[in-house]
Enzyme design. Structure first.
Site, PDB file in Angstrom:
ATOM      1  N   VAL A  13       9.737   5.964  27.956  1.00 48.45           N
ATOM      2  CA  VAL A  13      11.119   5.683  27.584  1.00 48.45           C
ATOM      3  C   VAL A  13      11.231   5.730  26.065  1.00 48.45           C
ATOM      4  CG1 VAL A  13      13.022   4.036  27.682  1.00 48.45           C
ATOM      5  CG2 VAL A  13      11.457   4.262  29.634  1.00 48.45           C
TER       6      VAL A  13
ATOM      7  N   GLY B  88       5.034   4.110  31.373  1.00 49.73           N
ATOM      8  CA  GLY B  88       4.532   3.660  32.660  1.00 49.73           C
ATOM      9  C   GLY B  88       3.909   4.818  33.403  1.00 49.73           C
ATOM     10  N   GLY B  89       3.707   4.607  34.713  1.00 47.66           N
ATOM     11  CA  GLY B  89       3.008   5.596  35.514  1.00 47.66           C
ATOM     12  C   GLY B  89       3.745   6.915  35.639  1.00 47.66           C
ATOM     13  N   MET B  90       5.065   6.894  35.535  1.00 49.14           N
ATOM     14  CA  MET B  90       5.827   8.127  35.724  1.00 49.14           C
ATOM     15  C   MET B  90       6.457   8.645  34.445  1.00 49.14           C
ATOM     16  SD  MET B  90       5.609   9.372  38.728  1.00 49.14           S
ATOM     17  CE  MET B  90       7.032  10.468  38.825  1.00 49.14           C
TER      18      MET B  90
ATOM     19  N   LYS C 191      14.745   8.404  29.361  1.00 49.71           N
ATOM     20  CA  LYS C 191      13.578   8.250  30.221  1.00 49.71           C
ATOM     21  C   LYS C 191      12.972   9.627  30.478  1.00 49.71           C
ATOM     22  CE  LYS C 191      12.196   6.012  34.564  1.00 49.71           C
ATOM     23  NZ  LYS C 191      12.691   5.237  35.725  1.00 49.71           N
TER      24      LYS C 191
ATOM     25  N   ASP D 118      12.674  -1.548  44.617  1.00 50.67           N
ATOM     26  CA  ASP D 118      11.635  -1.786  43.613  1.00 50.67           C
ATOM     27  C   ASP D 118      12.029  -2.934  42.686  1.00 50.67           C
ATOM     28  OD1 ASP D 118       9.133  -1.286  42.536  1.00 50.67           O
ATOM     29  OD2 ASP D 118       9.832   0.250  41.147  1.00 50.67           O
TER      30      ASP D 118
END
Length: 521
Positions: A24, A19-21, A39, A137
C-alpha cells in the site's frame, strides 16, 4: 517505485505497508489534487495465468464490493487501474492506525472501548450485508481507527457478493487463520453470521491482546477453530458472555446482529451485558501419568489452485500399553482396567435414557480387548485418551473414536432430536475434497489424500454414514463412520496402510461400538 506516476494520474510517494498480496502506497491524485492510498497487487511467481486471472478478478471485486456500500465506516474506493497486467486499487487515505497496531503498541483495550469499536464495525457490516455482501476477512488489521474518530472497515478483497457468484465460487480457500468462521473451513456457505463470528474473534483479541485460537502455526490455529473451545478470557469483563455466544461452532446458535448491538451498547456504557454468564470451559490440565502426546485431529479443507491449508491439532493423553493376549470379551481395552462382564446389547436405546449419556460415556471402554486385538492383529497398540476422544496407535495403523459434541465444546444434546440435528449437520459438511492428515504416533506425517462424500449405511445405530480417504502422496487410507445412538453422535476413523485393512472393518467396528453405546443408554 516512489515517484512513479500510475495511469498518468496517481503519483506514488511513500510505502505505507505491505502484506502477502502486495503493498500500500501513499499517493497524490494529480487530477483532483488530493492525497489517496494505492493498493498495489503483487502476484506470487508460482501462480499460473489462470490463477493470476482469478486474483485480478478478486482485486476488481474488492473495488466493486466497497463501491456498493455508502457508509462512513467502510473504506471508500476511488478507482481501479490496470498497469503491467496487474490491478492497482485507489482508495481513500485514512490517517490513523489499525486496531492490530494499536493493540501491539498500547496493549489490550478496555471492554467498553472494545465494545464501542465493535458497534461501529457492526454498523459497517450491516451496511454491507444489506447489499448482499459478506466481508469474510474481519480481523484487527482490517479495522482502522482513524484520527478523525471514525472506525473504518477495509479490505473487501475476499468478500462474497450475491451479484457476482462466478468469482466467489472458485473453490480457492482464502482467509486469515484464527479469524475464519468454522463453517467456512467446512466449506459451508458463510453468511452474515460468519462475519459476526469473526467480529467476536477480533473483539476477543482487542481485550485479551491475543487471538482466541492462538497456536504455534497457522495449521494448528485452523484446527483449533474447528475442534477447540477458546481459552477463557481474563480481561473481557461484561463482554465475555457475548464472545462466548458468538464464537459457537454452529452459526444457528449465535445471536443475531440486533442482539449483538444491544449487548455492545450495554458494555460500551459500562453496564452488564444482559446475557447469561459465559460458558467458557477452563483448560484441562494434562494427565500426570505420562508426558503429553499428540494424537490425530484430522481436519480437512478442500484445495484448489495453489492454495492448500489444513490443520492437525493435538490430543493430550497418557500412553497406556495394551495386552493383546487377553481375549476376554468384556474387558475395557486398556491395560489398567479390570475384567468385567459386558452388558447385554440392545438394538435400540431405552425410552428413559439419560440426556447426559454422551457426556458420561467412557470412549475407551466401548471396545473390548478382544475387539481391539481383531483390529490390530499384527501388534500391540498404545491407547491415547482425552475427554473428547480415544485412540489406539501402532506403526502405520491407528483407530480413533471421537464424541462429536465434546469435540466442538457444545453441551451434550438433551434429546435424540438434538443429536439428530448434529448428525445431519456433520453429514452435510462431509463433502468430497482433498485434505492433509498425519498422526506421528503411528509413524505417519503429512499425507495428501482425497476424501469421498458421505454415504448412508444401514445397520449401525439409529442412523449412520461412511466415508473413505485414499492417500495420494502415501499409501495410507482412512475408513470413517459417523453414527448416532439415541443422544450420542460418534465418529470412528480407521487409518491403515493400503491393503492391510478395508472399509468393511471400520463398519464392523462401528457396529460393535454402537451396540456398546446402546447397552449403556
Amino acid at each position: 517505485m516512489s515517484g512513479h506516476v500510475l495511469a498518468g494520474r496517481y503519483r506514488l510517494e511513500g510505502r505505507i505497508g505491505s502484506g502477502g498480496m502486495g503493498t500500500v502506497w501513499s499517493a497524490v491524485d494529480e487530477t483532483l489534487r488530493r492525497t489517496v492510498a494505492v493498493k498495489e497487487i503483487v502476484f506470487p511467481d508460482v501462480l499460473t495465468p489462470e490463477e493470476r486471472r482469478v486474483a485480478a478478478g478478486r482485486a476488481q471485486r474488492e473495488a466493486r464490493a466497497a463501491a456498493l456500500i455508502d457508509h462512513p465506516g467502510v473504506i471508500t474506493v476511488h478507482d481501479v487501474v490496470i498497469e503491467d497486467e496487474r490491478p492497482w486499487i485507489v482508495i481513500e487515505l485514512v490517517s490513523g492506525a489499525s486496531l492490530d497496531q494499536v493493540i501491539r503498541r498500547d496493549g489490550p483495550r478496555p471492554p467498553p472501548v472494545a465494545a464501542q469499536i465493535g458497534l461501529e464495525v457492526l454498523d459497517a457490516l450491516e451496511a454491507a450485508h444489506a447489499k448482499g455482501i459478506v466481508h469474510r476477512d474481519v480481523k484487527p488489521s482490517n479495522v482502522l481507527l482513524a484520527d478523525d474518530g471514525r472506525v473504518v472497515l477495509t479490505d473487501f478483497g475476499i468478500a462474497s457478493m450475491e451479484a457476482d457468484p462466478a468469482l466467489t465460487r472458485t473453490g480457492t480457500f482464502v482467509g486469515s487463520p484464527g479469524y475464519i468462521a468454522p463453517e467456512r473451513l467446512r466449506e459451508q456457505p458463510g453468511g452474515p453470521e460468519s462475519d459476526l463470528w469473526s467480529l467476536a474473534a477480533t473483539l476477543y483479541t482487542a481485550v485479551e491482546g491475543r487471538p482466541p485460537f492462538e497456536r504455534d502455526s497457522a495449521m494448528a490455529a485452523l484446527g483449533a477453530v474447528l475442534a477447540d473451545e477458546p481459552a477463557p478470557p481474563r480481561q473481557a469483563g461484561s463482554l465475555s458472555p457475548l464472545l462466548w455466544y458468538l464464537l459457537r461452532k454452529e452459526p444457528s446458535a449465535r445471536p443475531d446482529a440486533g442482539e449483538v448491538r444491544r449487548v455492545l451498547r450495554n458494555v460500551a456504557a459500562g453496564r452488564p451485558s444482559g446475557l447469561p454468564g459465559a460458558g467458557f470451559a477452563p483448560r484441562a490440565a494434562p494427565p500426570r501419568a505420562a508426558p503429553p502426546r499428540k494424537g490425530p485431529r484430522r481436519i480437512w479443507i478442500p484445495i484448489a489452485a495453489s492454495v492448500a491449508v489444513v490443520a492437525i491439532g493435538g490430543m493430550v493423553a497418557g500412553a497406556v500399553a495394551i495386552s493383546a493376549s487377553d481375549g476376554e470379551d468384556g474387558s475395557r481395552a486398556t491395560a489398567d482396567s479390570a475384567p468385567a462382564s459386558p452388558a447385554a446389547p440392545r438394538a435400540t436405546p431405552s425410552p428413559g435414557a439419560s440426556a447426559s449419556t454422551s457426556a458420561q460415556l467412557d470412549l475407551c471402554g466401548l471396545l473390548t480387548r478382544k475387539q481391539v486385538s481383531r483390529l490390530f492383529p499384527q501388534g500391540k497398540p498404545q491407547v491415547e485418551e482425552d475427554e473428547k476422544s480415544c485412540g489406539w496407535a501402532a506403526s502405520k495403523h491407528g483407530f480413533m473414536i471421537s464424541d462429536l459434541h465434546r469435540s466442538t465444546g457444545a453441551p451434550p444434546p438433551q434429546s435424540p432430536a438434538e443429536a439428530h440435528n448434529k448428525y445431519v449437520s456433520t453429514k452435510n459438511a462431509a463433502t468430497a475434497g482433498v485434505h492433509y492428515w498425519g498422526w506421528p504416533e503411528i509413524d505417519v506425517d503429512h499425507v495428501k489424500a482425497r476424501e469421498t462424500g458421505a454415504r448412508t449405511v444401514a445397520g449401525i445405530g439409529d442412523e449412520a454414514f461412511t466415508y473413505t480417504s485414499a492417500g495420494l502422496s502415501k499409501s495410507m487410507d482412512i475408513s470413517g463412520v459417523v453414527f448416532r445412538v439415541n443422544n450420542t453422535v460418534l465418529e470412528i476413523e480407521h487409518m491403515y496402510e493400503r491393503g492391510t485393512a478395508s472399509p468393511g472393518e471400520a463398519r464392523e467396528a462401528a457396529r460393535w461400538i454402537a451396540r456398546a453405546v446402546a447397552a449403556r443408554s
